[in-house]
Design an enzyme around this catalytic site. Structure first.
Site, mmCIF file in Angstrom:
data_model
loop_
_atom_site.group_PDB
_atom_site.id
_atom_site.type_symbol
_atom_site.label_atom_id
_atom_site.label_comp_id
_atom_site.label_asym_id
_atom_site.label_seq_id
_atom_site.Cartn_x
_atom_site.Cartn_y
_atom_site.Cartn_z
ATOM 1 N N CYS A 1 -2.523 -0.555 7.298
ATOM 2 C CA CYS A 1 -1.676 0.635 7.391
ATOM 3 C C CYS A 1 -1.846 1.327 8.744
ATOM 4 C CB CYS A 1 -1.963 1.576 6.227
ATOM 5 S SG CYS A 1 -1.522 0.830 4.641
ATOM 6 N N HIS B 1 0.851 -1.181 0.000
ATOM 7 C CA HIS B 1 0.000 0.000 0.000
ATOM 8 C C HIS B 1 0.894 1.242 0.000
ATOM 9 C CE1 HIS B 1 -3.846 -2.091 1.745
ATOM 10 N NE2 HIS B 1 -3.314 -2.737 0.724
ATOM 11 N N GLU C 1 1.059 3.761 2.028
ATOM 12 C CA GLU C 1 1.638 4.093 3.330
ATOM 13 C C GLU C 1 2.771 3.137 3.701
ATOM 14 O OE1 GLU C 1 -1.574 3.574 2.583
ATOM 15 O OE2 GLU C 1 -2.915 4.743 3.855
ATOM 16 N N CYS D 1 -5.935 2.022 5.935
ATOM 17 C CA CYS D 1 -6.752 0.830 6.124
ATOM 18 C C CYS D 1 -6.290 0.113 7.399
ATOM 19 C CB CYS D 1 -6.611 -0.097 4.920
ATOM 20 S SG CYS D 1 -4.990 -0.904 4.822
HETATM 21 ZN ZN LIG Z 1 -3.479 0.345 3.563
#
Ligand SMILES: [Zn+2]
Length: 186
Positions: free
Chosen positions: A115, A78, A80, A112
């Site tokens: 993260c 992701h 992040e 999310c």
């Molecule tokens: Zn994420």
């Protein structure tokens, strides 16, 4: 055959799209960069509609990240987590603010569940967010996962200040464009 390493990369365009030498004073400029990265990632077809950037003392850029889940066949890639991992490699420490802060993560959309967890351990002092989770889920098919109900409080208890809704409309626009284009859910 047993794999014993993983190789993750950002798209080549980050080198021309990001001015790594300048300072990014203020919350707005930091999130603006994260959103610009999310937009460019969609336009270039190099991953999902998410961007992030890590800043160190003096508002200096330490690393950027964009979503690379599909290109890398990697569910943890992701925006992040890419930004955290690259900043940690650059500083050669798993705790980014260990040698002094503040260290700030700016992200185009609310982290999310994965993260959120990465944020707990990365060693940052402030988290700047563009779009809300509800924006992500309304405008795309992405799932934010099972976040703690009091995710802001959990971060605050660990010394991480959260500032949300920064340039939210601009961040939403990238999500809307991606969702309207029928982007895959990752
Ligand atoms: Zn994420």
């Amino acid at each position: 055959m047993l794999y014993a390493q993983v190789h993750l990369t950002l798209p080549a365009w980050v080198h021309e799209a990001v001015d790594a030498g300048r300072a990014y004073p203020g919350d707005d400029a930091k999130v603006e960069l994260a959103i610009a990265l999310s937009r460019r990632n969609v336009e270039a077809g190099t991953g999902g509609p998410f961007g992030a950037a890590v800043f160190g003392p003096g508002d200096r850029l330490l690393a950027v990240g964009v979503n690379r889940v599909l290109p890398a066949s990697c569910s943890v890639a992701h925006a992040e987590t890419m930004a955290y991992m690259l900043a940690q490699q650059r500083l050669q420490t798993p705790r980014l603010n260990e040698a002094g802060g503040p260290v700030v993560l700016a992200t185009s959309a609310q982290p999310c569940c994965q993260c959120f967890g990465a944020t707990v351990w990365a060693g940052i002092d402030r988290l700047l967010i563009g779009a809300r989770a509800e924006d992500v889920e309304a405008l795309t098919e992405f799932d934010e996962g099972p976040l703690p109900a009091d995710w802001r409080g959990e971060l605050a208890r660990r010394g991480i200040e959260v500032v949300a809704d920064l340039r939210r409309d601009e961040a939403r626009e990238v999500l809307r464009a991606y969702g309207a284009g029928g982007g895959a859910r990752y």
